[in-house]
Design an enzyme around this catalytic site. Sequence first.
Site, PDB file in Angstrom:
ATOM      1  N   LYS A 102     140.801 -47.631  84.119  1.00 28.03           N
ATOM      2  CA  LYS A 102     139.666 -48.363  83.549  1.00 28.03           C
ATOM      3  C   LYS A 102     140.015 -48.855  82.146  1.00 28.03           C
ATOM      4  CE  LYS A 102     135.870 -45.830  85.798  1.00 28.03           C
ATOM      5  NZ  LYS A 102     135.308 -46.971  86.526  1.00 28.03           N
ATOM      6  N   ARG A 154     133.910 -42.267  96.578  1.00 31.52           N
ATOM      7  CA  ARG A 154     133.754 -42.332  98.035  1.00 31.52           C
ATOM      8  C   ARG A 154     134.813 -41.487  98.748  1.00 31.52           C
ATOM      9  NH1 ARG A 154     134.376 -48.777  97.747  1.00 31.52           N
ATOM     10  NH2 ARG A 154     133.461 -48.308  95.721  1.00 31.52           N
TER      11      ARG A 154
END
Length: 498
Positions: A272, A346
Amino acid sequence: MLEISFAKPELPKSGVLVLPLAEGAAPAGHAAALDKALDGGLARALEAAEFKGKKGSQAALLAPKGYKRVLVLGTGKPGAARMAEALGGAIAAALTRESEAAVLAEDFTPDQAAQIGFGARLRAYRFDKYRTTQKEDEKLKLRHLTILTPEPRKAEAAYKQLAAVAQGVELTRDLVSEPANTLYPAEFAERIEELKKLGLKVEVFDEDELKKLGFGSMLAVAQGSARPARMAVLQWLGAPGHEDSKKTRKPKEPLVFVGKGVTFDTGGISLKPAAGMEDMKWDMAGAGAVVGLMAALAARKAKLDVVGLVGLVENMPSGSATRPGDVVKSYSGQTIEIINTDAEGRLVLADVLHYAQSRFAPKAMIDLATLTGAIIVGLGHEYAGLFSNDDDLAAKLAAAGAAVDEKLWRMPLAAPGESYDKELASAIADVKNVGGGRAGGSITAAQFLQRFVNGKPWAHLDIAGMAWASKDSAVAPKGATGFGVRLLDRFVHDNFEA
Ligand code: BES
Ligand code: MN
Ligand code: ZN
């Protein structure tokens, strides 16, 4: 923590007194008696302040007669939803510099009197364990509220239930606020073990055990970190009629809650950008909410069986980290091509959801996760995203959210193999962990989760926009909100305990 007690209405002679007043109402009962004792000073002060009782408005009298302060708070139009709770929040926000106060709630029902205490306690939350130089006059002094109500015993009983929920919300906020150097998977698991004292059954799986189970998807996220993964399973066995076998029996068709517990999300090799990355300490807010909820249900001895599972990992880039393009085998047996290591939540949930369903055969399963930035683009900070394969479950969740003001907005979910779901086709494995592009990012994330769910009632709550607030709200100071605990406590109470 703010202490709340209840007593019969009686005008105190000194100290700090709070008078709630609705729009268009004039001081009555003990408030009218106070006005008289002040030779009409209360009415004159309200007049001078142009006080009309509007929600959130205030008028203060400083040092009248023997009092330190009399604070009149507007409660708005009579009959508004959550008025008492918001009043409690307003009291806590207004009286930070007083150590105690009495609230004249003689026109309130016992439930409402309890809600005043609940709102005040939630709003008075602070996370200041790491502040060593805070000045005396910056500290929250409020310690005790006495709520004056005609039926204090009934109010007390109602408050006891709410206090159990407040304690769960506070636990969630503590966990979510904690930085990632102090709250990593093993430490999170230890904090969960402490909840055994509430009567919860707790199991913690370490990395070796997870490897043996075949949690290849979740462990792919953890493998770049020096902090090993954990999974915790919390059981509350409160279904009536089995009290003697509580220690040994298995939960019967429980409700199951699953939380994403990424204690820090750097993005991994798909790193990120630096700006705002510190926010990713709260990427475990889904797990935090599940743990707070289980604590609340145990503390109020909820009459049903509930299981909470949390997948705890840290997502770091390193020489041992998962690379984009790696293929891993999930607990379900399906292989996953990891295109983007920042779509890690996920991967954690895939294994925990599948494990939860195969082990517990739940009547319904609900997961909470700070799963996508895209849900913030779509819904902002007003609603969490709700995805479900079951209309009835979705409606019940949305209703509970509306009732406690933790709102949910239903988003689309396609059947396996259809529309959005097709985005997840991989050239090399059974599924890939991101869709084709950025479009519909929260939906493709939910579609990915659905691949690991067996078709039984399931809902996914994407709480990325709701777990942390940049400004104060009615019953939460800015920071960790504890979103999900009140919502799911209400959902459980309204639908499974009747
Ligand atoms: N934890 C983030 C989602 C998030 C973003 C939560 C902002 C709270 C605030 C999640 O793991 C993530 O990185 N999602 C990616 C998915 C993408 C790589 C497909 C995202 O939303 O950008
Ligand atoms: Mn991520
Ligand atoms: Zn994440």
